[in-house]
Scaffold this motif. Structure first.
Motif, PDB file in Angstrom:
ATOM      1  N   ARG A   1     -15.274   4.278   1.235  1.00  0.00           N
ATOM      2  CA  ARG A   1     -13.817   4.305   1.082  1.00  0.00           C
ATOM      3  C   ARG A   1     -13.467   3.436  -0.113  1.00  0.00           C
ATOM      4  NH1 ARG A   1      -9.701   6.409   3.806  1.00  0.00           N
ATOM      5  NH2 ARG A   1      -7.718   5.327   3.984  1.00  0.00           N
TER       6      ARG A   1
ATOM      7  N   SER B   1       0.884  -1.167   0.000  1.00  0.00           N
ATOM      8  CA  SER B   1       0.000   0.000   0.000  1.00  0.00           C
ATOM      9  C   SER B   1       0.916   1.210   0.000  1.00  0.00           C
ATOM     10  CB  SER B   1      -0.891  -0.005   1.246  1.00  0.00           C
ATOM     11  OG  SER B   1      -1.796  -1.067   1.194  1.00  0.00           O
TER      12      SER B   1
ATOM     13  N   ILE C   1      -6.580   0.453   5.357  1.00  0.00           N
ATOM     14  CA  ILE C   1      -7.492  -0.267   4.463  1.00  0.00           C
ATOM     15  C   ILE C   1      -8.416  -1.079   5.365  1.00  0.00           C
ATOM     16  CG2 ILE C   1      -7.671  -1.941   2.594  1.00  0.00           C
ATOM     17  CD1 ILE C   1      -4.629  -1.579   2.246  1.00  0.00           C
TER      18      ILE C   1
ATOM     19  N   ARG D   1     -11.042   1.883  -2.910  1.00  0.00           N
ATOM     20  CA  ARG D   1      -9.636   1.548  -3.074  1.00  0.00           C
ATOM     21  C   ARG D   1      -9.479   0.636  -4.280  1.00  0.00           C
ATOM     22  NH1 ARG D   1      -9.150   5.318  -0.701  1.00  0.00           N
ATOM     23  NH2 ARG D   1      -7.888   5.830   1.081  1.00  0.00           N
TER      24      ARG D   1
ATOM     25  N   GLU E   1      -2.245  -1.800  -3.531  1.00  0.00           N
ATOM     26  CA  GLU E   1      -3.470  -1.084  -3.164  1.00  0.00           C
ATOM     27  C   GLU E   1      -3.175   0.395  -3.201  1.00  0.00           C
ATOM     28  OE1 GLU E   1      -5.521   1.541  -0.553  1.00  0.00           O
ATOM     29  OE2 GLU E   1      -3.542   0.776  -0.077  1.00  0.00           O
ATOM     30  N   ASN E   2      -4.142   1.175  -3.705  1.00  0.00           N
ATOM     31  CA  ASN E   2      -3.990   2.618  -3.687  1.00  0.00           C
ATOM     32  C   ASN E   2      -5.344   3.276  -3.945  1.00  0.00           C
ATOM     33  OD1 ASN E   2      -2.623   5.403  -4.238  1.00  0.00           O
ATOM     34  ND2 ASN E   2      -0.949   4.031  -3.661  1.00  0.00           N
TER      35      ASN E   2
ATOM     36  N   TYR F   1     -11.455  -5.614   3.059  1.00  0.00           N
ATOM     37  CA  TYR F   1     -10.885  -5.540   1.712  1.00  0.00           C
ATOM     38  C   TYR F   1      -9.737  -6.538   1.553  1.00  0.00           C
ATOM     39  CZ  TYR F   1     -13.047  -0.811   1.337  1.00  0.00           C
ATOM     40  OH  TYR F   1     -13.887   0.262   1.301  1.00  0.00           O
ATOM     41  N   THR F   2      -8.804  -6.516   2.503  1.00  0.00           N
ATOM     42  CA  THR F   2      -7.644  -7.404   2.366  1.00  0.00           C
ATOM     43  C   THR F   2      -8.022  -8.860   2.630  1.00  0.00           C
ATOM     44  OG1 THR F   2      -6.948  -6.690   4.586  1.00  0.00           O
ATOM     45  CG2 THR F   2      -5.828  -5.692   2.683  1.00  0.00           C
TER      46      THR F   2
END
Length: 190
Positions: free
Chosen positions: A115, A47, A168, A117, A87-88, A172-173
């Protein structure tokens, strides 16, 4: 945290001390660490700081004060021969700096937070479909970054509100970790 929930042993790398990080953390330059040790890991997630790409600059200062690390980071990860994830912020995908194999939002995971990403993976999009991004009315947005409620809404309950600015959501992860395990299983299946 999401990778941990997906079954990974997690090691973090950051140039700054991370006293509240819940897993092993190595204080080092991430580009150098990847070059020296990236081949030792099953999956590398990066990230890279988003200040260079993000539209929100009020608390970040000038974009010119922050290096663009996505491109050299991708090159470092590719050199390891190991699978990787970047990720960004969505702006990094919109301007072509990275490919958005997955564009995730809190609404995909029933989080009360807006949010977005972008995630680029070394294996590319694997066909996992997500519903369209949901309605954002009434959700906490990034503008609420100073409130404790924002970190909690993302599922980052162990973080300070300040640390959550660059976090994050674990959902998500976990999703990305699960996608990697499914992809790896498909690749190695007889």
């Amino acid at each position: 945290m999401g990778y941990h929930l997906a079954g990974f042993d997690v090691t973090g790398v950051d140039k700054d001390p991370q006293p509240h990080y819940p897993f092993t953390v190595i204080q080092a330059d991430a580009l150098e660490y990847i070059a020296d040790h990236g081949h030792e890991y099953d999956l590398i997630h990066a990230s890279w700081p988003c200040q260079h790409k993000a539209r929100v600059t009020a608390w970040r200062g000038s974009r010119d004060d922050h290096p663009e690390l996505i491109t050299p980071g991708r090159e470092a990860m590719e050199s390891t021969g190991r699978p990787w994830v970047i990720e960004n912020v969505p702006e990094a995908a919109w301007d072509g700096t990275m490919r958005a194999d997955y564009m995730l939002c809190g609404t995909h995971f029933d989080l009360k937070v807006k949010r977005h990403r972008a995630f680029e993976t070394s294996w590319g999009w694997d066909g996992a479909l997500l519903p369209p991004c949901g309605r954002h009315a009434g959700l906490l947005a990034f503008e609420h970054k100073g409130e404790r409620a924002y970190a909690d809404a993302m599922g980052c309950t162990w973080m300070s509100a300040v640390a959550a600015r660059e976090a994050i959501p674990p959902a998500y992860t976990r999703f990305i970790g699960d996608r990697f395990l499914a992809w790896r299983g498909a690749v190695t299946a007889p």
